[in-house]
Design a protein around this motif. Sequence first.
Motif, PDB file in Angstrom:
ATOM      1  N   LYS A  34       1.690  41.514  -9.699  1.00  0.00           N
ATOM      2  CA  LYS A  34       2.302  42.513 -10.565  1.00  0.00           C
ATOM      3  C   LYS A  34       2.948  43.607  -9.711  1.00  0.00           C
ATOM      4  CE  LYS A  34      -1.062  41.575 -14.216  1.00  0.00           C
ATOM      5  NZ  LYS A  34      -1.682  40.417 -13.528  1.00  0.00           N
ATOM      6  N   ASP A  35       3.998  44.224 -10.268  1.00  0.00           N
ATOM      7  CA  ASP A  35       4.692  45.329  -9.605  1.00  0.00           C
ATOM      8  C   ASP A  35       4.486  46.609 -10.400  1.00  0.00           C
ATOM      9  OD1 ASP A  35       5.659  43.402  -7.903  1.00  0.00           O
ATOM     10  OD2 ASP A  35       7.733  43.513  -8.605  1.00  0.00           O
ATOM     11  N   TYR A  36       4.417  47.735  -9.675  1.00  0.00           N
ATOM     12  CA  TYR A  36       4.190  49.031 -10.323  1.00  0.00           C
ATOM     13  C   TYR A  36       5.012  50.125  -9.651  1.00  0.00           C
ATOM     14  CZ  TYR A  36      -0.099  46.935 -12.268  1.00  0.00           C
ATOM     15  OH  TYR A  36      -1.004  46.134 -12.924  1.00  0.00           O
ATOM     16  N   LEU A  37       5.304  51.163 -10.416  1.00  0.00           N
ATOM     17  CA  LEU A  37       5.713  52.457  -9.896  1.00  0.00           C
ATOM     18  C   LEU A  37       4.532  53.389 -10.098  1.00  0.00           C
ATOM     19  CD1 LEU A  37       9.304  52.576 -11.391  1.00  0.00           C
ATOM     20  CD2 LEU A  37       8.751  52.480  -8.947  1.00  0.00           C
ATOM     21  N   ALA A  38       3.992  53.899  -8.993  1.00  0.00           N
ATOM     22  CA  ALA A  38       2.772  54.710  -9.047  1.00  0.00           C
ATOM     23  C   ALA A  38       3.064  56.113  -8.538  1.00  0.00           C
ATOM     24  CB  ALA A  38       1.672  54.066  -8.195  1.00  0.00           C
ATOM     25  N   TYR A  39       2.640  57.102  -9.313  1.00  0.00           N
ATOM     26  CA  TYR A  39       2.782  58.509  -8.945  1.00  0.00           C
ATOM     27  C   TYR A  39       1.405  59.009  -8.501  1.00  0.00           C
ATOM     28  CZ  TYR A  39       7.179  58.218 -11.610  1.00  0.00           C
ATOM     29  OH  TYR A  39       8.425  57.863 -12.080  1.00  0.00           O
ATOM     30  N   ILE A  40       1.237  59.265  -7.210  1.00  0.00           N
ATOM     31  CA  ILE A  40      -0.052  59.661  -6.654  1.00  0.00           C
ATOM     32  C   ILE A  40      -0.006  61.150  -6.314  1.00  0.00           C
ATOM     33  CG2 ILE A  40      -1.739  59.277  -4.823  1.00  0.00           C
ATOM     34  CD1 ILE A  40      -0.625  56.458  -4.506  1.00  0.00           C
ATOM     35  N   SER A  41      -0.837  61.946  -7.006  1.00  0.00           N
ATOM     36  CA  SER A  41      -0.877  63.394  -6.775  1.00  0.00           C
ATOM     37  C   SER A  41      -2.056  63.748  -5.878  1.00  0.00           C
ATOM     38  CB  SER A  41      -0.992  64.143  -8.106  1.00  0.00           C
ATOM     39  OG  SER A  41       0.224  64.080  -8.821  1.00  0.00           O
ATOM     40  N   PHE A  42      -1.807  64.609  -4.887  1.00  0.00           N
ATOM     41  CA  PHE A  42      -2.814  64.996  -3.902  1.00  0.00           C
ATOM     42  C   PHE A  42      -3.289  66.428  -4.159  1.00  0.00           C
ATOM     43  CE2 PHE A  42       0.095  62.012  -1.796  1.00  0.00           C
ATOM     44  CZ  PHE A  42      -0.790  60.995  -1.492  1.00  0.00           C
ATOM     45  N   GLY A  43      -4.577  66.652  -3.860  1.00  0.00           N
ATOM     46  CA  GLY A  43      -5.152  67.982  -4.002  1.00  0.00           C
ATOM     47  C   GLY A  43      -6.054  68.143  -5.197  1.00  0.00           C
ATOM     48  N   ALA A  44      -6.167  67.114  -6.020  1.00  0.00           N
ATOM     49  CA  ALA A  44      -7.043  67.167  -7.196  1.00  0.00           C
ATOM     50  C   ALA A  44      -7.591  65.778  -7.481  1.00  0.00           C
ATOM     51  CB  ALA A  44      -6.288  67.696  -8.418  1.00  0.00           C
ATOM     52  N   GLY A  45      -8.907  65.705  -7.681  1.00  0.00           N
ATOM     53  CA  GLY A  45      -9.545  64.453  -8.054  1.00  0.00           C
ATOM     54  C   GLY A  45     -10.099  64.542  -9.456  1.00  0.00           C
ATOM     55  N   THR A  46     -10.213  63.407 -10.140  1.00  0.00           N
ATOM     56  CA  THR A  46     -10.765  63.365 -11.494  1.00  0.00           C
ATOM     57  C   THR A  46     -11.765  62.216 -11.596  1.00  0.00           C
ATOM     58  OG1 THR A  46      -9.172  61.808 -12.467  1.00  0.00           O
ATOM     59  CG2 THR A  46      -8.511  64.135 -12.357  1.00  0.00           C
ATOM     60  N   PRO A  47     -12.706  62.272 -12.527  1.00  0.00           N
ATOM     61  CA  PRO A  47     -13.668  61.174 -12.682  1.00  0.00           C
ATOM     62  C   PRO A  47     -13.008  59.851 -13.035  1.00  0.00           C
ATOM     63  CG  PRO A  47     -14.411  63.134 -13.867  1.00  0.00           C
ATOM     64  CD  PRO A  47     -13.000  63.395 -13.437  1.00  0.00           C
ATOM     65  N   THR A  48     -11.910  59.912 -13.800  1.00  0.00           N
ATOM     66  CA  THR A  48     -11.229  58.685 -14.213  1.00  0.00           C
ATOM     67  C   THR A  48     -10.219  58.195 -13.182  1.00  0.00           C
ATOM     68  OG1 THR A  48      -9.569  60.001 -15.376  1.00  0.00           O
ATOM     69  CG2 THR A  48     -11.479  59.258 -16.661  1.00  0.00           C
ATOM     70  N   LEU A  49      -9.973  59.004 -12.166  1.00  0.00           N
ATOM     71  CA  LEU A  49      -9.016  58.721 -11.092  1.00  0.00           C
ATOM     72  C   LEU A  49      -7.565  58.777 -11.574  1.00  0.00           C
ATOM     73  CD1 LEU A  49     -10.749  55.770  -9.150  1.00  0.00           C
ATOM     74  CD2 LEU A  49     -11.133  58.236  -8.965  1.00  0.00           C
ATOM     75  N   ASP A  50      -7.339  59.269 -12.803  1.00  0.00           N
ATOM     76  CA  ASP A  50      -5.973  59.424 -13.290  1.00  0.00           C
ATOM     77  C   ASP A  50      -5.811  60.776 -13.967  1.00  0.00           C
ATOM     78  OD1 ASP A  50      -7.204  59.153 -15.773  1.00  0.00           O
ATOM     79  OD2 ASP A  50      -6.298  57.215 -16.241  1.00  0.00           O
ATOM     80  N   ALA A  51      -4.730  60.950 -14.724  1.00  0.00           N
ATOM     81  CA  ALA A  51      -4.402  62.246 -15.302  1.00  0.00           C
ATOM     82  C   ALA A  51      -5.165  62.543 -16.580  1.00  0.00           C
ATOM     83  CB  ALA A  51      -2.895  62.328 -15.566  1.00  0.00           C
ATOM     84  N   GLU A  52      -6.111  61.683 -16.959  1.00  0.00           N
ATOM     85  CA  GLU A  52      -6.950  61.989 -18.122  1.00  0.00           C
ATOM     86  C   GLU A  52      -7.810  63.217 -17.852  1.00  0.00           C
ATOM     87  OE1 GLU A  52     -10.511  59.950 -20.818  1.00  0.00           O
ATOM     88  OE2 GLU A  52      -9.182  58.670 -19.625  1.00  0.00           O
ATOM     89  N   GLY A  53      -8.206  63.377 -16.580  1.00  0.00           N
ATOM     90  CA  GLY A  53      -8.996  64.544 -16.202  1.00  0.00           C
ATOM     91  C   GLY A  53     -10.428  64.435 -16.678  1.00  0.00           C
ATOM     92  N   PRO A  54     -11.172  65.545 -16.576  1.00  0.00           N
ATOM     93  CA  PRO A  54     -10.757  66.830 -16.008  1.00  0.00           C
ATOM     94  C   PRO A  54     -10.804  66.800 -14.474  1.00  0.00           C
ATOM     95  CG  PRO A  54     -13.039  66.960 -16.654  1.00  0.00           C
ATOM     96  CD  PRO A  54     -12.572  65.576 -17.058  1.00  0.00           C
ATOM     97  N   ILE A  55     -10.207  67.802 -13.862  1.00  0.00           N
ATOM     98  CA  ILE A  55     -10.267  67.925 -12.402  1.00  0.00           C
ATOM     99  C   ILE A  55     -11.692  68.295 -11.995  1.00  0.00           C
ATOM    100  CG2 ILE A  55      -9.467  69.257 -10.414  1.00  0.00           C
ATOM    101  CD1 ILE A  55      -6.800  69.598 -11.877  1.00  0.00           C
ATOM    102  N   ASP A  56     -12.277  67.510 -11.108  1.00  0.00           N
ATOM    103  CA  ASP A  56     -13.635  67.804 -10.644  1.00  0.00           C
ATOM    104  C   ASP A  56     -13.682  68.052  -9.131  1.00  0.00           C
ATOM    105  OD1 ASP A  56     -13.207  65.260  -9.716  1.00  0.00           O
ATOM    106  OD2 ASP A  56     -15.014  64.380 -10.608  1.00  0.00           O
ATOM    107  N   GLU A  57     -12.524  68.034  -8.492  1.00  0.00           N
ATOM    108  CA  GLU A  57     -12.459  68.291  -7.053  1.00  0.00           C
ATOM    109  C   GLU A  57     -11.070  68.797  -6.709  1.00  0.00           C
ATOM    110  OE1 GLU A  57     -13.415  65.983  -2.809  1.00  0.00           O
ATOM    111  OE2 GLU A  57     -13.282  64.855  -4.690  1.00  0.00           O
ATOM    112  N   ARG A  58     -11.010  69.839  -5.907  1.00  0.00           N
ATOM    113  CA  ARG A  58      -9.734  70.414  -5.479  1.00  0.00           C
ATOM    114  C   ARG A  58      -9.734  70.639  -3.974  1.00  0.00           C
ATOM    115  NH1 ARG A  58      -6.443  73.078  -9.431  1.00  0.00           N
ATOM    116  NH2 ARG A  58      -7.366  73.070 -11.523  1.00  0.00           N
ATOM    117  N   ALA A  59      -8.552  70.664  -3.401  1.00  0.00           N
ATOM    118  CA  ALA A  59      -8.403  70.972  -1.971  1.00  0.00           C
ATOM    119  C   ALA A  59      -6.980  71.426  -1.717  1.00  0.00           C
ATOM    120  CB  ALA A  59      -8.727  69.748  -1.117  1.00  0.00           C
ATOM    121  N   GLU A  60      -6.825  72.291  -0.740  1.00  0.00           N
ATOM    122  CA  GLU A  60      -5.491  72.691  -0.316  1.00  0.00           C
ATOM    123  C   GLU A  60      -4.817  71.506   0.380  1.00  0.00           C
ATOM    124  OE1 GLU A  60      -3.712  75.491  -0.744  1.00  0.00           O
ATOM    125  OE2 GLU A  60      -5.310  76.185  -2.098  1.00  0.00           O
ATOM    126  N   VAL A  61      -3.541  71.310   0.079  1.00  0.00           N
ATOM    127  CA  VAL A  61      -2.814  70.172   0.641  1.00  0.00           C
ATOM    128  C   VAL A  61      -1.891  70.671   1.754  1.00  0.00           C
ATOM    129  CG1 VAL A  61      -1.249  68.265   0.159  1.00  0.00           C
ATOM    130  CG2 VAL A  61      -2.897  69.003  -1.580  1.00  0.00           C
TER     131      VAL A  61
END
Length: 311
Positions: A63-90
């Motif tokens: 399969k092929d995908y276009l993936a948007y990977i955002s850095f500096g914030a982690g979530t339990p679901t690993l996607d944009a569903e959230g909530p943010i449970d980890e942050r860091a300066e990038v």
Amino acid sequence: MPVYVTDKPLNLTSHDVVARARRALHTKRVGHTGTLDPLATGVLVLCVNDSTKLVQFMEADSKDYLAYISFGAGTPTLDAEGPIDERAEVPELDTAQLQSVLDGFLGAQMQIPPQYSAIQVNGQRAYAAARAGEHIELPARPVVLHELRLLGLYARVHDAPTTFTPDAQGRWQPAESGLGFTLPPALGDFPTALVWARVGSGTYLRSLARDVGAALGLPAHLAGLVRTRAGQFGLEKAVSLEALEGAAGMPDLDALQLPRIEASRELAQQLRQGKRPAWSEAGRFVVTLNGELVAVVDCDGNQLKVVRAWA
């Protein structure tokens, strides 16, 4: 016995799409060849009525995908569903460095699936256990990543392009005109990499986002995902759910990427009877293919069955 290539909308589960397809096509027998998360869009292949038998031959397709990977914030679901449970300066990210990190994930490897996934553990879905507050150690699974191409690096996800067109090799590229995609609401203004990915069956792009971030020493999450191809089916030929009822669909034989054998009337009758006819001049199961699957077509041009051919 048609096969339909649909464009799954944002915020619907794959099961939601199947339910809508059942109503639109007036049948209960609908299956799909690979789950998409609710926050992902793109190609979802549906097999209807007798074509549901084809799922087993198609779900392992790459399969092929276009993936948007955002850095500096982690979530339990690993996607944009959230909530943010980890942050860091990038720190300032370098495209050459990021492509080098992506290259390190190519090939066969073991990948840990997301806690919020449909994998069954002790009789229940992993996401159900996670939402109930249970922590389950999901074992790593073998996956293969064929290509990972960095298409761009942006200050935030909504600065990234959302209009694309495929090139001659089926690799999607940003374009001024073409197909436009809708991304889920962003969790914040986080530096975001846009990656085109070609991966084997069972690969989680959410896990890849997590692992790429970890390789950079950063939390990360998948801010958006579009499946542009599943097997031979590209997004440019997909139909919307609204147009599904009037769509023609694809015949089984066109949907299967298998060698074909044109069976004589006698051979077709023997195979319908469940026999494995001897065919001395061409091998035990009609042709010599050393265990490969083949589609046997009867004398009327309709698919008869899929068999495994041995020397």
